[in-house]
Design an enzyme around this catalytic site. Structure first.
Site, mmCIF file in Angstrom:
data_model
loop_
_atom_site.group_PDB
_atom_site.id
_atom_site.type_symbol
_atom_site.label_atom_id
_atom_site.label_comp_id
_atom_site.label_asym_id
_atom_site.label_seq_id
_atom_site.Cartn_x
_atom_site.Cartn_y
_atom_site.Cartn_z
ATOM 1 N N LYS A 37 -12.864 -32.607 -31.681
ATOM 2 C CA LYS A 37 -11.464 -32.725 -32.128
ATOM 3 C C LYS A 37 -10.477 -31.926 -31.303
ATOM 4 C CE LYS A 37 -12.021 -29.251 -35.738
ATOM 5 N NZ LYS A 37 -12.591 -29.043 -37.075
ATOM 6 N N ARG A 130 -12.494 -24.309 -49.014
ATOM 7 C CA ARG A 130 -11.913 -25.531 -48.494
ATOM 8 C C ARG A 130 -12.675 -26.662 -49.188
ATOM 9 N NH1 ARG A 130 -11.112 -27.055 -42.137
ATOM 10 N NH2 ARG A 130 -13.093 -28.119 -42.465
HETATM 11 C C1 LIG Z 1 -13.566 -28.245 -36.871
HETATM 12 C C2 LIG Z 1 -14.801 -28.237 -37.668
HETATM 13 C C3 LIG Z 1 -15.959 -27.711 -37.094
HETATM 14 C C4 LIG Z 1 -16.017 -27.099 -35.710
HETATM 15 O O1 LIG Z 1 -15.424 -25.831 -35.711
HETATM 16 P P1 LIG Z 1 -15.427 -24.934 -34.391
HETATM 17 O O2 LIG Z 1 -14.878 -23.636 -34.861
HETATM 18 O O3 LIG Z 1 -14.537 -25.611 -33.421
HETATM 19 O O4 LIG Z 1 -16.821 -24.828 -33.917
HETATM 20 C C5 LIG Z 1 -17.111 -27.765 -37.862
HETATM 21 N N1 LIG Z 1 -17.117 -28.291 -39.106
HETATM 22 C C6 LIG Z 1 -16.008 -28.805 -39.674
HETATM 23 C C7 LIG Z 1 -16.094 -29.379 -41.052
HETATM 24 C C8 LIG Z 1 -14.809 -28.789 -38.974
HETATM 25 O O5 LIG Z 1 -13.710 -29.298 -39.547
#
Ligand SMILES: *Cc1c(COP(=O)(O)O)cnc(C)c1O
Length: 354
Positions: A37, A130
């Site tokens: 993302k 969350r």
């Molecule tokens: C964005 C996200 C991640 C990845 O997080 P990083 O800190 O970029 O490794 C993992 N799990 C979920 C549910 C996320 O939204």
């Protein structure tokens, strides 16, 4: 189309970071998902992650997964599916993270319609507040539902930490997730393929050797793409210089450092502050807040002072710089996580893959 501003994306470095993380994870029994993302699931970045040895690509947005559907990878939707996008979810995601009965019902009906089996990982909230049920009974009830519904397959239990509440992954909370997963397995007589403990925020725990046996997936974004994890701390043996920004100078003038008779607010409704450094050589770069929040970028030349900006202009003090900057010179900036996110998202910033 203008060439600048442009974000430079160092694909080899992303692949190297991924290779390093894949082998570090493998040593602990973990097979990571690669989260795209930050780079808006640009296919080149997705491929760079796959080249590093990952088979599962994950993103929050279904339209991002759609962009990488032609790559040779399994896909995981990270954000809980919206009821309004269920048909795309079943179409473009092999697996999704879930926490709602109504969504499971909709996924089941749509999967039957598309003659597919959609895989589901249930989210359990370990205190970060969350997504996911906070009470074990809620998650068990969801598991009962997921097991019973046709067209979907319950393949895992996951949790998200250090995103909203600043709750760190610990042996305690990870053990709690494993125990709940075992309870689901024995209650419903199934085997869960994924116990998905955390994001890159789980890496310090893993490196310290304290991530409990049983966690077998981490969802890694920032660590692969920027070599950072919990609290944005750098991860040993990874590189952080995977993205940078280049902008072009469009004006250089000597000016006083304090405006002449400042009484109004700036373009963003703030009362500006000024430090009087006397007459200074200043440059304007053709990049602004419509592209990126200027607090998220920092010039690589340590003698440049960022003194302000508006929607389309960035004002720099270049008085004390060694290089003889001219109109047309290029200035390079390091980017924070937020800076990369904004630059990758902005349609005004050229993406240059290196
Ligand atoms: C964005 C996200 C991640 C990845 O997080 P990083 O800190 O970029 O490794 C993992 N799990 C979920 C549910 C996320 O939204």
């Amino acid at each position: 189309m203008s060439t600048y501003p442009c974000i430079n994306i160092h694909l080899d470095t992303i692949t190297q970071n991924t290779q390093h993380m894949v082998s570090a994870c493998r040593a602990q029994g973990i097979s990571p998902a690669g989260v795209t993302k930050l780079a808006c699931a640009t296919p080149d970045v997705g491929q760079a992650i796959l080249n590093g040895g990952i088979q599962l690509l994950a993103d929050s947005r279904i339209r991002n997964l759609r962009k990488i559907r032609h790559l040779d990878a399994q896909t995981l939707l990270l954000r809980l599916p919206a009821l309004s996008e269920i048909s795309e979810v079943v179409k473009y995601a092999d697996i999704s993270l879930n926490s709602e009965m109504a969504t499971l019902d909709a996924l089941s009906a749509e999967a039957l319609k598309q003659h597919k089996t959609h895989q589901v990982i249930l989210m359990h909230d370990l205190g970060d507040l969350r997504e996911g049920g906070f009470y074990e009974e809620e998650t068990l009830a969801l598991a009962r539902k997921a097991v019973a519904l046709p067209g979907i397959e319950l393949v895992g239990l996951g949790s998200n930490l250090a995103c909203y509440g600043g709750v760190e992954p610990t042996s305690d909370n990870q053990n709690q997730l494993i125990a709940l997963a075992r309870q689901i397995e024995s209650t419903f007589n199934i085997t869960l393929k994924y116990i998905s403990g955390a994001s890159s925020a789980g890496l310090p725990l893993m490196f310290s050797g304290k991530l409990p046996q049983g966690i077998n997936q981490l969802r890694l974004g920032a660590s692969l793409l920027m070599g950072i994890g919990l609290n944005d701390d750098p991860i040993p043996e990874t590189r952080q210089d995977t993205f940078d920004l280049t902008a072009e100078i469009v004006e250089i003038k000597i000016k006083p450092s304090v405006p002449v008779n400042s009484t109004a607010l700036d373009a963003f409704g703030n009362k500006p502050d000024f430090i009087d450094r006397g007459l200074r050589r200043r440059a304007i770069c053709a990049v602004g807040k419509q592209d990126v929040d200027i607090s998220q970028i920092s010039p690589k030349d340590p003698n440049i002072i960022v003194i302000g900006g508006s929607s389309d202009h960035l004002i720099l003090d270049i008085n004390d710089c060694e290089p003889d900057y001219q109109v047309g010179s290029l200035i390079d900036f390091d980017l924070s996580y937020g800076g990369v996110l904004q630059c990758m998202t902005s349609e005004y910033i050229t993406k240059r893959f290196i």
